[in-house]
Design an enzyme around this catalytic site. Structure first.
Site, PDB file in Angstrom:
ATOM      1  N   CYS A 274       0.814  -1.227   0.000  1.00  0.00           N
ATOM      2  CA  CYS A 274       0.000   0.000   0.000  1.00  0.00           C
ATOM      3  C   CYS A 274       0.844   1.273   0.000  1.00  0.00           C
ATOM      4  CB  CYS A 274      -0.972  -0.006   1.177  1.00  0.00           C
ATOM      5  SG  CYS A 274      -0.208   0.125   2.817  1.00  0.00           S
ATOM      6  N   HIS A 324      -2.507   1.367   6.777  1.00  0.00           N
ATOM      7  CA  HIS A 324      -2.898   1.273   5.368  1.00  0.00           C
ATOM      8  C   HIS A 324      -3.101   2.671   4.792  1.00  0.00           C
ATOM      9  CE1 HIS A 324      -4.269  -0.950   1.861  1.00  0.00           C
ATOM     10  NE2 HIS A 324      -5.213  -0.043   1.714  1.00  0.00           N
ATOM     11  N   HIS A 336      -5.614   1.890  -4.545  1.00  0.00           N
ATOM     12  CA  HIS A 336      -4.668   1.391  -3.545  1.00  0.00           C
ATOM     13  C   HIS A 336      -4.254  -0.043  -3.869  1.00  0.00           C
ATOM     14  CE1 HIS A 336      -7.731  -0.852  -0.738  1.00  0.00           C
ATOM     15  NE2 HIS A 336      -8.185  -0.828  -1.962  1.00  0.00           N
TER      16      HIS A 336
END
Length: 360
Positions: A274, A324, A336
């Site tokens: 990520c 994240h 993402h």
């Protein structure tokens, strides 16, 4: 008169006992089987797999931070070792000069204490002795003082190098442990998925594909009916970021990687985690971001947590521990790198709990 009764068959009692015991065992076995935990359902497996993947992602960001730390320490150690080598050469040169002075004094009948002073392993303590400085010329004293100063620098640099090497060793061991933990969680998740039937696995894959398609449709719909009616296979989503801006360039770079695989610790150009995707995408726009999602949370202006205030190109940091991150592209969507087994894709910006929105 002797009895003529027929004797009982040998072992009949024992056979009866064994038969009863076997029947009891069968009954207990059946009862135990009846109370055994049932196999987890497809939804339960998915929940467990999602939890394991999230735990793996948390460790991945820790792994990224440790990797960055290791790389920084390696550079520092290399620089210090270069400094130590140069300093050692400097000290050795002065030692050579001191040796020549001492040898010359010895040949010309110089004061023995001077020779001792020149060759002393501890010039500092010798210089502190009463009258020592009166026994050497000023030029010799200057050389001795220079030697003492340079030797002190060398000792300090060697000590610093030892500390950094120990820190580097500890960091390297932590990296190995983090990697093993990540791989263990991913292996457990895969084992759970393998326990499902083929149909159940196909159903989960179909649900993932539908989620990705819905997110893509919403992202494309932001461009109006004409844009939304174009070939649905296209992945280049144009967003309302100022033309020529860093945000527009970063979004273009990120969307060019739609479908790229997730891989822990990866920062492109063919695979990403990520934070690796955010760092790589913004690097293509000429902007340097930190490596981890936690550090990226502090790499810009805080916009709060309301998606309504977000602009295309903003970073949305998720979860309380900020493990994240995704890039906002408009219309309530982000791009993402979700997790292992799920490629770079669009997602609802509110699909996960938002911790912070940052504008790089």
């Amino acid at each position: 008169m002797a009895s003529h009764r027929r004797p009982k068959p040998a072992g009949r009692a024992r056979v009866s006992i064994l038969t009863a015991a076997a029947a009891t065992a069968v009954a207990l076995s059946a009862q135990t089987g009846a109370h055994a935990d049932p196999a987890p359902t497809k939804d339960q497996v998915k929940q467990q797999v999602d939890t394991l993947n999230e735990q793996a992602e948390v460790k991945t960001e820790e792994f990224n931070a440790a990797t960055e730390r290791e790389q920084g320490l390696q550079k520092q150690v290399s620089q210090i070792q270069d400094q130590v080598a140069r300093q050692q050469a400097q000290v050795s040169g002065i030692q050579g000069t001191l040796g020549e002075i001492a040898a010359e004094q010895y040949r010309t009948g110089g004061i023995p204490q001077t020779v001792q002073l020149m060759l002393s392993a501890s010039p500092d303590s010798f210089l502190n002795q009463a009258g020592a400085m009166n026994q050497v010329g000023s030029s010799q004293a200057d050389v001795l003082k220079a030697f003492k100063d340079e030797q002190g620098k060398l000792d300090q640099q060697k000590s610093e190098a030892e500390q950094k090497l120990a820190e580097l060793d500890a960091t390297t061991k932590r990296l190995k442990a983090d990697k093993e933990e990540i791989l263990g969680k991913l292996a457990k998740a895969q084992s759970l998925l393998d326990s499902l039937t083929q149909k159940e696995r196909d159903d989960l894959a179909a649900a993932e594909a539908k989620s990705a398609a819905d997110a893509k449709a919403k992202a494309t719909a932001a461009q109006g009916p004409e844009r939304a009616s174009r070939d649905s296979a296209r992945t280049d989503v144009v967003v309302n970021a100022p033309a020529g801006s860093h945000a527009a360039a970063a979004i273009a770079a990120a969307t060019s990687k739609l479908g790229s695989p997730y891989s822990y610790g990866a920062a492109g150009p063919s695979a990403f985690d990520c934070s690796g995707l955010m760092k790589w995408a913004y690097a293509q726009a000429g902007v340097s971001l930190p490596r981890t999602s936690q550090d990226q949370a502090g790499a810009g202006t805080s916009i709060g947590t309301n998606v309504a205030n977000a602009q295309p190109g903003d970073l949305i940091i998720y979860y309380g521990d900020q493990h994240h991150v995704g890039m906002y592209i408009g219309n309530g969507q982000i791009i993402h790198a979700p997790r292992t087994g799920v490629p770079v894709r669009y997602e609802s910006a509110t699909a996960m709990p938002i911790s912070k929105i940052v504008r790089p």
